[in-house]
Design a protein around this motif. Structure first.
Motif, PDB file in Angstrom:
ATOM      1  N   LEU A   1       0.759  -1.213  -0.175  1.00 29.62           N
ATOM      2  CA  LEU A   1       0.062  -0.099   0.084  1.00 29.62           C
ATOM      3  C   LEU A   1       0.716   1.235  -0.090  1.00 29.62           C
ATOM      4  O   LEU A   1       0.362   2.448  -0.258  1.00 29.62           O
ATOM      5  CB  LEU A   1      -0.956  -0.142   1.234  1.00 29.62           C
ATOM      6  CG  LEU A   1      -1.817  -1.189   1.158  1.00 29.62           C
ATOM      7  CD1 LEU A   1      -2.620  -1.016   2.228  1.00 29.62           C
ATOM      8  CD2 LEU A   1      -2.843  -1.020   0.016  1.00 29.62           C
TER       9      LEU A   1
ATOM     10  N   LYS B   1       5.298   2.875  -4.364  1.00 35.04           N
ATOM     11  CA  LYS B   1       4.892   3.581  -5.373  1.00 35.04           C
ATOM     12  C   LYS B   1       5.085   2.756  -6.672  1.00 35.04           C
ATOM     13  O   LYS B   1       4.363   2.973  -7.670  1.00 35.04           O
ATOM     14  CB  LYS B   1       6.097   4.764  -5.261  1.00 35.04           C
ATOM     15  CG  LYS B   1       5.777   5.827  -4.324  1.00 35.04           C
ATOM     16  CD  LYS B   1       6.879   6.908  -4.543  1.00 35.04           C
ATOM     17  CE  LYS B   1       6.893   7.904  -3.460  1.00 35.04           C
ATOM     18  NZ  LYS B   1       7.661   9.061  -3.504  1.00 35.04           N
TER      19      LYS B   1
ATOM     20  N   TRP C   1       1.632   1.227  -7.098  1.00 32.24           N
ATOM     21  CA  TRP C   1       0.448   1.959  -7.495  1.00 32.24           C
ATOM     22  C   TRP C   1       0.700   2.710  -8.879  1.00 32.24           C
ATOM     23  O   TRP C   1      -0.034   2.606  -9.640  1.00 32.24           O
ATOM     24  CB  TRP C   1       0.462   3.378  -6.593  1.00 32.24           C
ATOM     25  CG  TRP C   1      -0.125   2.797  -5.389  1.00 32.24           C
ATOM     26  CD1 TRP C   1       0.368   2.630  -4.038  1.00 32.24           C
ATOM     27  CD2 TRP C   1      -1.441   2.435  -4.799  1.00 32.24           C
ATOM     28  NE1 TRP C   1      -0.398   2.338  -3.026  1.00 32.24           N
ATOM     29  CE2 TRP C   1      -1.530   1.804  -3.711  1.00 32.24           C
ATOM     30  CE3 TRP C   1      -2.424   2.053  -5.710  1.00 32.24           C
ATOM     31  CZ2 TRP C   1      -2.602   1.475  -2.932  1.00 32.24           C
ATOM     32  CZ3 TRP C   1      -3.716   1.380  -5.057  1.00 32.24           C
ATOM     33  CH2 TRP C   1      -3.675   1.403  -3.935  1.00 32.24           C
TER      34      TRP C   1
ATOM     35  N   ALA D   1      -0.599  -0.185 -10.896  1.00 33.93           N
ATOM     36  CA  ALA D   1      -1.818  -0.124 -10.883  1.00 33.93           C
ATOM     37  C   ALA D   1      -2.398   0.840 -11.794  1.00 33.93           C
ATOM     38  O   ALA D   1      -3.591   0.682 -12.470  1.00 33.93           O
ATOM     39  CB  ALA D   1      -2.369  -0.115  -9.695  1.00 33.93           C
ATOM     40  N   TYR D   2      -2.033   1.856 -11.755  1.00 40.33           N
ATOM     41  CA  TYR D   2      -2.563   2.798 -12.841  1.00 40.33           C
ATOM     42  C   TYR D   2      -2.437   2.569 -14.041  1.00 40.33           C
ATOM     43  O   TYR D   2      -3.468   2.982 -14.988  1.00 40.33           O
ATOM     44  CB  TYR D   2      -1.609   4.364 -12.416  1.00 40.33           C
ATOM     45  CG  TYR D   2      -1.688   5.478 -13.252  1.00 40.33           C
ATOM     46  CD1 TYR D   2      -2.965   6.154 -13.453  1.00 40.33           C
ATOM     47  CD2 TYR D   2      -0.916   5.733 -14.397  1.00 40.33           C
ATOM     48  CE1 TYR D   2      -3.280   7.105 -14.413  1.00 40.33           C
ATOM     49  CE2 TYR D   2      -1.069   6.560 -15.360  1.00 40.33           C
ATOM     50  CZ  TYR D   2      -2.269   7.558 -15.479  1.00 40.33           C
ATOM     51  OH  TYR D   2      -2.575   8.257 -16.563  1.00 40.33           O
TER      52      TYR D   2
END
Length: 291
Positions: free
Chosen positions: A59, A62, A65, A68-69
C-alpha cells in the motif's frame, strides 16, 4: 422420504467432481496466495510469518501504484474500444455490401498466440526498419520515435496490439447477440419508417445491453490482470514505464524470489479486480429486456 434422500445423494455425487475441480483449481490457489502473502519466503527455504507487513508495504509501494495506474489505464481504453467493436458488429450484422470480406478477417487476431502478436508488433515498432517508422518517414517525419524505448509513449504503443488482439473476441460476442434479435422486430421498425441509424440506436443496442454490460466486466477484469504481451514486448520497461500489476507481481516472485511480497501483490490484484467487478455490476444493473 427415502426416494427424496436418494435423489439428493445422486445429485450430490454428480456435482461432486465439478466441485472438487473448482476447489482444487480456484479456491485453494486463492487461499494459498493470500496465505503466502502473510509470509516472508523466497519460494524455497523456510517461511516466516510476518502478518500483514507485505500488504502494508504494498500500500506504500510507489511502483505498485504506478503499475496499478497503468492497468487501470488499459482498462479505460479497453472499455472505450468496446463502442468501436460494437459499431463493427453492427456493420457486420447489416446487409451492406462489402461486409463479407470483413466477416472473414476480423477473427484473425484471435487465432494468433500472444507471443506471435508481440513479435509481429515488435517488428512493426522497430525504430530502424519497422513498417510504422518507414511510413512516417515517407510522410515527411524526419525523426520518428522509438516506440518501445521512450517512457512517454511506450504504454500507449503497447495498448494498440492488445486492443487489436481482442477485437475479434468482442466483435464476435456482439455479432452473435445482434443476430439473435428476432428479424420480425427489425422488419416492423423498417415498416414504421425507422432509419438504419434509428434501428441500431433505439432497437438493437438496447436489446443487447445485458451483453454489453458483461463485456465491460470482461474488458476491465481482463485488463487488470493482463500480462503476457507486455512481458514479451517490453518486460515492463523502460524503467517501469509499461509495468502493470501482473508483470510487477511476476518480477517480485520469480525474478527477485520474494514470493511472500509477490503473493501479497497477487492477492491485492484479486481484491482490486473483485471490487471493480462489483462496482461495474452495480452501475450497470437494469431490468433485462425480453423479446
Amino acid at each position: 422420504m427415502n426416494k427424496v434422500m436418494s435423489n439428493k445423494l445422486a445429485i450430490a455425487l454428480y456435482i461432486l467432481p465439478s466441485l472438487l475441480l473448482v476447489l482444487t483449481l480456484i479456491f485453494i490457489p486463492l487461499f494459498l496466495t493470500g496465505f503466502f502473502g502473510l509470509m516472508e519466503w523466497d519460494g524455497i527455504g523456510k517461511m516466516t510469518f510476518i502478518g500483514l507487513e507485505n500488504y502494508m508495504t504494498a500500500l506504500q509501494d510507489k511502483k505498485f501504484w504506478a503499475s496499478a495506474y497503468h492497468s487501470f489505464l488499459l482498462a479505460f481504453f479497453s472499455t472505450l474500444m468496446l463502442f468501436a467493436y460494437l459499431a463493427v458488429a453492427l456493420l457486420l450484422s447489416s446487409k451492406l455490401k462489402g461486409t463479407n470480406l470483413l466477416r472473414k478477417i476480423y477473427l484473425i487476431p484471435m487465432l494468433l498466440s500472444s507471443v506471435a502478436i508481440a513479435q509481429l508488433w515488435i517488428k512493426v515498432y522497430n525504430p530502424t526498419n519497422g513498417i510504422l517508422n518507414a511510413i512516417l518517414k515517407a510522410l515527411g517525419v524526419d525523426n520518428p520515435p522509438s516506440w518501445l524505448a521512450e517512457p512517454s509513449i511506450v504504454l500507449y504503443a503497447i495498448f494498440i496490439p492488445i486492443l487489436w488482439q481482442y477485437a475479434g473476441f468482442y466483435i464476435l460476442i456482439y455479432y452473435a447477440a445482434l443476430k439473435n434479435i428476432p428479424e420480425s422486430i427489425i422488419e416492423a421498425a423498417r415498416i414504421d419508417g425507422a432509419s438504419p441509424f434509428q434501428i441500431a440506436y433505439k432497437i438493437k443496442i438496447p436489446l443487447i445491453r445485458g451483453v454489453f454490460n458483461v463485456t465491460v466486466i470482461l474488458a476491465v477484469v481482463g485488463s487488470l490482470k493482463y500480462f503476457d504481451l507486455i512481458y514479451v514486448m517490453t518486460n515492463g520497461g523502460p524503467n517501469g514505464a509499461s509495468e502493470v500489476m501482473a508483470s510487477y507481481m511476476y518480477k517480485l516472485a520469480f525474478v527477485k524470489y520474494d514470493f511472500g511480497y509477490g503473493s501479497a501483490i497477487g492477492f491485492l490484484l484479486l481484491v482490486i479486480a473483485s471490487i471493480a467487478t462489483l462496482i461495474i455490476r452495480k452501475l450497470t444493473q437494469s431490468e433485462n429486456i425480453q423479446y
